[in-house]
Design a protein around this motif. Sequence first.
Motif, PDB file in Angstrom:
ATOM      1  N   VAL A 141       0.840  -1.204   0.000  1.00 23.85           N
ATOM      2  CA  VAL A 141       0.000   0.000   0.000  1.00 23.85           C
ATOM      3  C   VAL A 141       0.874   1.253   0.000  1.00 23.85           C
ATOM      4  O   VAL A 141       0.601   2.201  -0.740  1.00 23.85           O
ATOM      5  CB  VAL A 141      -0.963  -0.009   1.205  1.00 23.85           C
ATOM      6  CG1 VAL A 141      -1.683   1.325   1.338  1.00 23.85           C
ATOM      7  CG2 VAL A 141      -1.968  -1.141   1.067  1.00 23.85           C
ATOM      8  N   MET A 142       1.924   1.256   0.805  1.00 21.73           N
ATOM      9  CA  MET A 142       2.809   2.435   0.860  1.00 21.73           C
ATOM     10  C   MET A 142       3.471   2.676  -0.498  1.00 21.73           C
ATOM     11  O   MET A 142       3.604   3.827  -0.924  1.00 21.73           O
ATOM     12  CB  MET A 142       3.872   2.253   1.944  1.00 21.73           C
ATOM     13  CG  MET A 142       3.301   2.300   3.343  1.00 21.73           C
ATOM     14  SD  MET A 142       2.431   3.846   3.724  1.00 21.73           S
ATOM     15  CE  MET A 142       3.788   4.988   3.707  1.00 21.73           C
ATOM     16  N   GLU A 143       3.868   1.623  -1.170  1.00 22.74           N
ATOM     17  CA  GLU A 143       4.451   1.787  -2.498  1.00 22.74           C
ATOM     18  C   GLU A 143       3.425   2.343  -3.474  1.00 22.74           C
ATOM     19  O   GLU A 143       3.741   3.176  -4.312  1.00 22.74           O
ATOM     20  CB  GLU A 143       4.993   0.462  -3.022  1.00 22.74           C
ATOM     21  CG  GLU A 143       6.301   0.070  -2.414  1.00 22.74           C
ATOM     22  CD  GLU A 143       6.855  -1.205  -3.009  1.00 22.74           C
ATOM     23  OE1 GLU A 143       6.079  -2.029  -3.537  1.00 22.74           O
ATOM     24  OE2 GLU A 143       8.075  -1.377  -2.942  1.00 22.74           O
ATOM     25  N   ALA A 144       2.195   1.899  -3.356  1.00 19.95           N
ATOM     26  CA  ALA A 144       1.140   2.394  -4.241  1.00 19.95           C
ATOM     27  C   ALA A 144       0.929   3.884  -4.032  1.00 19.95           C
ATOM     28  O   ALA A 144       0.765   4.639  -4.993  1.00 19.95           O
ATOM     29  CB  ALA A 144      -0.169   1.647  -3.980  1.00 19.95           C
ATOM     30  N   VAL A 145       0.964   4.315  -2.809  1.00 14.85           N
ATOM     31  CA  VAL A 145       0.723   5.718  -2.494  1.00 14.85           C
ATOM     32  C   VAL A 145       1.923   6.582  -2.874  1.00 14.85           C
ATOM     33  O   VAL A 145       1.769   7.646  -3.465  1.00 14.85           O
ATOM     34  CB  VAL A 145       0.383   5.883  -0.994  1.00 14.85           C
ATOM     35  CG1 VAL A 145       0.340   7.329  -0.591  1.00 14.85           C
ATOM     36  CG2 VAL A 145      -0.931   5.200  -0.687  1.00 14.85           C
ATOM     37  N   SER A 146       3.128   6.115  -2.559  1.00 12.16           N
ATOM     38  CA  SER A 146       4.306   6.950  -2.785  1.00 12.16           C
ATOM     39  C   SER A 146       4.819   6.908  -4.223  1.00 12.16           C
ATOM     40  O   SER A 146       5.412   7.868  -4.686  1.00 12.16           O
ATOM     41  CB  SER A 146       5.439   6.543  -1.840  1.00 12.16           C
ATOM     42  OG  SER A 146       5.901   5.255  -2.164  1.00 12.16           O
ATOM     43  N   GLY A 147       4.591   5.817  -4.937  1.00 12.03           N
ATOM     44  CA  GLY A 147       5.176   5.674  -6.260  1.00 12.03           C
ATOM     45  C   GLY A 147       4.252   6.006  -7.411  1.00 12.03           C
ATOM     46  O   GLY A 147       4.632   5.925  -8.561  1.00 12.03           O
ATOM     47  N   SER A 148       3.046   6.409  -7.098  1.00 11.03           N
ATOM     48  CA  SER A 148       2.065   6.632  -8.138  1.00 11.03           C
ATOM     49  C   SER A 148       2.204   8.026  -8.747  1.00 11.03           C
ATOM     50  O   SER A 148       2.546   8.977  -8.066  1.00 11.03           O
ATOM     51  CB  SER A 148       0.668   6.455  -7.556  1.00 11.03           C
ATOM     52  OG  SER A 148      -0.280   6.517  -8.573  1.00 11.03           O
ATOM     53  N   GLU A 149       1.906   8.098 -10.028  1.00 10.97           N
ATOM     54  CA  GLU A 149       2.032   9.368 -10.746  1.00 10.97           C
ATOM     55  C   GLU A 149       0.752  10.183 -10.740  1.00 10.97           C
ATOM     56  O   GLU A 149       0.771  11.361 -11.047  1.00 10.97           O
ATOM     57  CB  GLU A 149       2.473   9.096 -12.184  1.00 10.97           C
ATOM     58  CG  GLU A 149       3.861   8.492 -12.254  1.00 10.97           C
ATOM     59  CD  GLU A 149       4.279   8.212 -13.682  1.00 10.97           C
ATOM     60  OE1 GLU A 149       3.659   8.752 -14.616  1.00 10.97           O
ATOM     61  OE2 GLU A 149       5.231   7.449 -13.847  1.00 10.97           O
ATOM     62  N   SER A 150      -0.377   9.556 -10.398  1.00 11.50           N
ATOM     63  CA  SER A 150      -1.644  10.293 -10.393  1.00 11.50           C
ATOM     64  C   SER A 150      -2.559   9.730  -9.317  1.00 11.50           C
ATOM     65  O   SER A 150      -2.346   8.627  -8.820  1.00 11.50           O
ATOM     66  CB  SER A 150      -2.336  10.173 -11.754  1.00 11.50           C
ATOM     67  OG  SER A 150      -2.836   8.858 -11.936  1.00 11.50           O
TER      68      SER A 150
ATOM     69  N   LEU B  44      -5.312   5.235  -6.509  1.00 11.69           N
ATOM     70  CA  LEU B  44      -6.537   4.541  -6.119  1.00 11.69           C
ATOM     71  C   LEU B  44      -6.593   3.134  -6.706  1.00 11.69           C
ATOM     72  O   LEU B  44      -7.028   2.196  -6.035  1.00 11.69           O
ATOM     73  CB  LEU B  44      -7.766   5.352  -6.528  1.00 11.69           C
ATOM     74  CG  LEU B  44      -7.967   6.658  -5.761  1.00 11.69           C
ATOM     75  CD1 LEU B  44      -9.123   7.456  -6.358  1.00 11.69           C
ATOM     76  CD2 LEU B  44      -8.197   6.399  -4.286  1.00 11.69           C
ATOM     77  N   GLN B  45      -6.148   2.977  -7.945  1.00 11.32           N
ATOM     78  CA  GLN B  45      -6.138   1.651  -8.565  1.00 11.32           C
ATOM     79  C   GLN B  45      -5.198   0.705  -7.817  1.00 11.32           C
ATOM     80  O   GLN B  45      -5.531  -0.459  -7.584  1.00 11.32           O
ATOM     81  CB  GLN B  45      -5.723   1.747 -10.032  1.00 11.32           C
ATOM     82  CG  GLN B  45      -6.775   2.373 -10.916  1.00 11.32           C
ATOM     83  CD  GLN B  45      -6.273   2.634 -12.327  1.00 11.32           C
ATOM     84  OE1 GLN B  45      -5.070   2.731 -12.565  1.00 11.32           O
ATOM     85  NE2 GLN B  45      -7.204   2.768 -13.264  1.00 11.32           N
ATOM     86  N   GLU B  46      -4.037   1.199  -7.431  1.00 11.03           N
ATOM     87  CA  GLU B  46      -3.066   0.363  -6.715  1.00 11.03           C
ATOM     88  C   GLU B  46      -3.549   0.024  -5.309  1.00 11.03           C
ATOM     89  O   GLU B  46      -3.368  -1.100  -4.835  1.00 11.03           O
ATOM     90  CB  GLU B  46      -1.698   1.042  -6.659  1.00 11.03           C
ATOM     91  CG  GLU B  46      -0.973   1.025  -7.984  1.00 11.03           C
ATOM     92  CD  GLU B  46      -0.736  -0.394  -8.494  1.00 11.03           C
ATOM     93  OE1 GLU B  46      -0.273  -1.258  -7.720  1.00 11.03           O
ATOM     94  OE2 GLU B  46      -1.036  -0.657  -9.669  1.00 11.03           O
ATOM     95  N   VAL B  47      -4.172   0.982  -4.636  1.00 15.47           N
ATOM     96  CA  VAL B  47      -4.715   0.710  -3.305  1.00 15.47           C
ATOM     97  C   VAL B  47      -5.847  -0.312  -3.414  1.00 15.47           C
ATOM     98  O   VAL B  47      -5.955  -1.233  -2.596  1.00 15.47           O
ATOM     99  CB  VAL B  47      -5.175   2.007  -2.608  1.00 15.47           C
ATOM    100  CG1 VAL B  47      -5.970   1.712  -1.343  1.00 15.47           C
ATOM    101  CG2 VAL B  47      -3.971   2.888  -2.284  1.00 15.47           C
TER     102      VAL B  47
END
Length: 108
Positions: free
Chosen positions: A80-89, A94-97
């Motif tokens: 989850v942390m990677e999804a939040v920190s590494g996302s470009e938009s 939201l898709q990664e979470v």
Amino acid sequence: MAATPAKTTASTTTAAPKASAYRSEHQRDVINRLKRIEGQVRGLIDMVESGRPCEDVAQQMSAARKAMDKAFYRMMACSVMEAVSGSESEVATLQEVERSTRILEKYA
């Protein structure tokens, strides 16, 4: 069209060191947890082979199971942390979470 990849590379380069440092730290944590669990399981085998009472074995099995759950949740927190920190938009975040949520629902 050449400007878009350069922009993506720059934002990825900025976010990647944080994400990879975070991931590296959590990988070490999960690996250490799994190694302790491995020791617990070896101890369980010894307990069963030596004829220890079922209640003692059950107690240690419960501890190993809880330790495995904690390792799993720690790994998912990293996801989850990677999804939040590494996302470009925000949409990608939201898709990664949501993806992490589906994994939790499936395996937890």
